[in-house]
Design a protein around this motif. Structure first.
Motif, PDB file in Angstrom:
ATOM      1  N   GLU A 127      11.526-104.168 -22.125  1.00 53.90           N
ATOM      2  CA  GLU A 127      11.623-103.892 -20.541  1.00 53.90           C
ATOM      3  C   GLU A 127      11.732-102.295 -20.686  1.00 53.90           C
ATOM      4  O   GLU A 127      11.739-101.613 -19.336  1.00 53.90           O
ATOM      5  N   HIS A 128      11.736-101.502 -21.582  1.00 56.86           N
ATOM      6  CA  HIS A 128      11.658-100.149 -21.365  1.00 56.86           C
ATOM      7  C   HIS A 128      10.772 -99.509 -22.551  1.00 56.86           C
ATOM      8  O   HIS A 128      10.730 -99.666 -23.613  1.00 56.86           O
ATOM      9  N   ALA A 129       9.962 -98.416 -21.840  1.00 58.62           N
ATOM     10  CA  ALA A 129       9.458 -97.559 -22.797  1.00 58.62           C
ATOM     11  C   ALA A 129       9.710 -96.248 -22.763  1.00 58.62           C
ATOM     12  O   ALA A 129      10.330 -95.769 -21.730  1.00 58.62           O
ATOM     13  N   VAL A 130       9.576 -95.192 -23.797  1.00 60.92           N
ATOM     14  CA  VAL A 130       9.802 -93.700 -23.622  1.00 60.92           C
ATOM     15  C   VAL A 130       8.441 -93.163 -23.906  1.00 60.92           C
ATOM     16  O   VAL A 130       7.679 -93.309 -24.798  1.00 60.92           O
ATOM     17  N   ALA A 131       8.287 -91.917 -23.002  1.00 54.65           N
ATOM     18  CA  ALA A 131       7.148 -91.325 -23.300  1.00 54.65           C
ATOM     19  C   ALA A 131       7.770 -89.811 -22.916  1.00 54.65           C
ATOM     20  O   ALA A 131       8.653 -89.398 -22.489  1.00 54.65           O
ATOM     21  N   PHE A 132       7.158 -88.929 -23.822  1.00 52.25           N
ATOM     22  CA  PHE A 132       7.527 -87.428 -23.704  1.00 52.25           C
ATOM     23  C   PHE A 132       6.378 -86.414 -23.673  1.00 52.25           C
ATOM     24  O   PHE A 132       5.344 -86.864 -24.056  1.00 52.25           O
ATOM     25  N   SER A 133       6.646 -85.257 -22.932  1.00 52.42           N
ATOM     26  CA  SER A 133       5.549 -84.383 -22.555  1.00 52.42           C
ATOM     27  C   SER A 133       6.009 -82.912 -23.335  1.00 52.42           C
ATOM     28  O   SER A 133       7.129 -82.906 -23.575  1.00 52.42           O
ATOM     29  N   ASP A 134       4.960 -82.245 -23.321  1.00 49.56           N
ATOM     30  CA  ASP A 134       5.297 -80.886 -23.741  1.00 49.56           C
ATOM     31  C   ASP A 134       6.156 -80.104 -22.803  1.00 49.56           C
ATOM     32  O   ASP A 134       6.243 -80.553 -21.518  1.00 49.56           O
TER      33      ASP A 134
ATOM     34  N   LEU B  60      11.702 -74.725 -21.114  1.00 48.03           N
ATOM     35  CA  LEU B  60      11.809 -75.181 -22.529  1.00 48.03           C
ATOM     36  C   LEU B  60      12.585 -76.589 -22.471  1.00 48.03           C
ATOM     37  O   LEU B  60      12.951 -77.060 -23.696  1.00 48.03           O
ATOM     38  N   ASN B  61      13.014 -77.275 -21.439  1.00 51.14           N
ATOM     39  CA  ASN B  61      13.657 -78.549 -21.234  1.00 51.14           C
ATOM     40  C   ASN B  61      12.560 -79.554 -21.719  1.00 51.14           C
ATOM     41  O   ASN B  61      11.377 -79.753 -21.441  1.00 51.14           O
ATOM     42  N   LEU B  62      12.913 -80.558 -22.801  1.00 49.66           N
ATOM     43  CA  LEU B  62      12.201 -81.654 -23.143  1.00 49.66           C
ATOM     44  C   LEU B  62      12.004 -82.384 -22.040  1.00 49.66           C
ATOM     45  O   LEU B  62      12.768 -83.057 -21.324  1.00 49.66           O
ATOM     46  N   LYS B  63      10.640 -82.871 -21.878  1.00 47.87           N
ATOM     47  CA  LYS B  63      10.285 -83.867 -20.798  1.00 47.87           C
ATOM     48  C   LYS B  63      10.265 -85.117 -21.239  1.00 47.87           C
ATOM     49  O   LYS B  63       9.094 -85.449 -21.773  1.00 47.87           O
ATOM     50  N   LEU B  64      11.291 -85.838 -21.009  1.00 46.36           N
ATOM     51  CA  LEU B  64      11.258 -87.155 -21.523  1.00 46.36           C
ATOM     52  C   LEU B  64      11.111 -88.267 -20.125  1.00 46.36           C
ATOM     53  O   LEU B  64      11.917 -87.901 -19.207  1.00 46.36           O
ATOM     54  N   SER B  65      10.697 -89.335 -20.304  1.00 42.87           N
ATOM     55  CA  SER B  65      10.363 -90.362 -19.210  1.00 42.87           C
ATOM     56  C   SER B  65      10.469 -91.397 -19.745  1.00 42.87           C
ATOM     57  O   SER B  65      10.196 -92.134 -20.851  1.00 42.87           O
ATOM     58  N   PHE B  66      11.317 -92.575 -18.856  1.00 41.72           N
ATOM     59  CA  PHE B  66      11.548 -93.816 -19.282  1.00 41.72           C
ATOM     60  C   PHE B  66      10.760 -94.552 -18.242  1.00 41.72           C
ATOM     61  O   PHE B  66      10.794 -94.584 -16.877  1.00 41.72           O
ATOM     62  N   ILE B  67       9.926 -95.537 -18.908  1.00 42.07           N
ATOM     63  CA  ILE B  67       9.050 -96.492 -18.001  1.00 42.07           C
ATOM     64  C   ILE B  67       9.778 -97.791 -17.863  1.00 42.07           C
ATOM     65  O   ILE B  67      10.172 -98.266 -19.105  1.00 42.07           O
ATOM     66  N   MET B  68       9.895 -98.371 -16.811  1.00 41.14           N
ATOM     67  CA  MET B  68      10.474 -99.767 -16.460  1.00 41.14           C
ATOM     68  C   MET B  68       9.222-100.507 -16.030  1.00 41.14           C
ATOM     69  O   MET B  68       8.978-100.573 -14.901  1.00 41.14           O
TER      70      MET B  68
END
Length: 347
Positions: free
Chosen positions: A129-136, A141-149
């Motif tokens: 039910e959850h995926a995680v993706a991250f970007s440059d 300089l904050n890590l860009k992290l996204s949760f896919i539902m």
């Protein structure tokens, strides 16, 4: 006595590296660069350049299909799946999050990241039910992290969530990022996700995605230049893991480009420094080997370790592979520049 020890040493080496290539077959030829693959329904699924997405049947490679995820010529380096669909994000901005239904291969764009600095390096499902993706990172300089539902076809931005919950955002060092090399610089164990960075700093970011608490660990990996650092990580369990990489611009360089951990990524020990085939873009631990056996690919070679990553042997000079994945205990699928191949090993 010296001769006896020499013979014993040679015999030990033969035992350690007893695997041989039984067969090596190319099952797809196409004008495409592939850096992410998934296995499902006895098929290898892939995406890559020019918005191409498709599959090749592992039992009958004449059974294959390819579609376009977009009319635009997008480049994809991420691919992940749950029980219902595949998900893919193109690199560069705007970054489109695509869902490909497993039943009919219908494609929908569930989200678009319009941030100019968006460049998604990796994508992984932590549960169905959850995926995680991250970007440059952006300029802050904050890590860009996204949760896919997937059930909601929606995206939750990590930085927005952490600020709302009172946690601090994860900041990277100047010149630190990650490499969209094989979709394998991210891993998950239990409730933790681990992200390997590179560049001027090469560190492990460990995040508990249930509490959003995080830790960052330094590594002895080669680092300091933009093309240096960890490119790929894999874990056998919550403790033992391996990291490979090096310097993309100096692929023969083999100093401090392999390391292993026995405490879940907190500390790392360099392995085979100066005694391996050089830059590696993907590493995968053999199923049910508890980390003892693993295979890795680089642009210039395929290498194998059968002693928990302590020593490595180049088993092929085949070039142009960026990603690998075990099909079973004896078979590995490899993909890269213009091809997908099937490697069978004999032990």
């Amino acid at each position: 006595m010296k001769k006896i020890f020499t013979l014993l040493f040679l015999a030990l080496n033969l035992m350690l590296f007893s695997q041989q290539i039984e067969s090596f077959e190319t099952i797809l030829n196409d004008k495409i660069s592939i850096r992410a693959v998934e296995l499902y329904d006895n098929k290898v699924w892939y995406n890559g350049t020019d918005s191409k997405f498709g599959f090749v049947d592992l039992k009958n490679n004449t059974n294959q299909k390819q579609i376009k995820l977009s009319e635009k010529k997008l480049q994809f380096r991420t691919l992940a799946q749950n029980k219902d669909a595949f998900y893919a994000i193109n690199i560069e901005s705007p970054a489109h999050f695509f869902r490909i239904d497993k039943k009919d291969l219908s494609v929908i764009n569930i989200y678009t990241d319009t941030l100019k600095t968006a460049f998604y390096d990796a994508l992984i499902f932590v549960n169905d039910e959850h995926a995680v993706a991250f970007s440059d990172p952006a300029k802050d300089l904050n890590l860009k992290l996204s949760f896919i539902m997937p059930k909601l076809n929606s995206i939750l931005d990590f930085n927005t969530l952490t600020k709302r919950e009172g946690f601090n955002s994860i900041k990277l060092n100047e010149g630190e990022a990650a490499f969209a090399a094989s979709n394998t610089n991210i891993a998950h164990q239990g409730t933790n996700i681990l992200i390997a960075t590179g560049g001027k700093s090469s560190r492990i970011i460990k995040i508990d995605y249930t509490t959003l608490k995080s830790n960052i660990y330094k590594t002895p990996f080669v680092q300091g230049e933009s093309a240096q650092g960890m490119y790929s990580i894999d874990f056998a369990n919550q403790n033992f893991g391996v990291a490979v990489g090096g310097d993309y611009t100096k692929q023969e360089a083999n100093i401090n480009n392999i390391a292993t951990t026995n405490d879940g990524g907190k500390t790392w020990k360099v392995r085979a420094s100066g005694k391996n085939a050089g830059y590696m873009t993907c590493v995968k631990i053999k199923p049910d080997s508890k980390g003892k056996e693993m295979i890795a690919v680089g642009d210039q070679h395929i290498s194998y370790s059968s002693d928990f990553g302590k020593t490595w042997k180049k088993i092929s000079d085949e070039k142009g592979f960026y990603v690998c994945k075990w099909v079973d205990k004896n078979t590995v699928v490899l993909a890269g520049k213009d091809k997908i191949s099937l490697l069978k090993l004999k032990f």
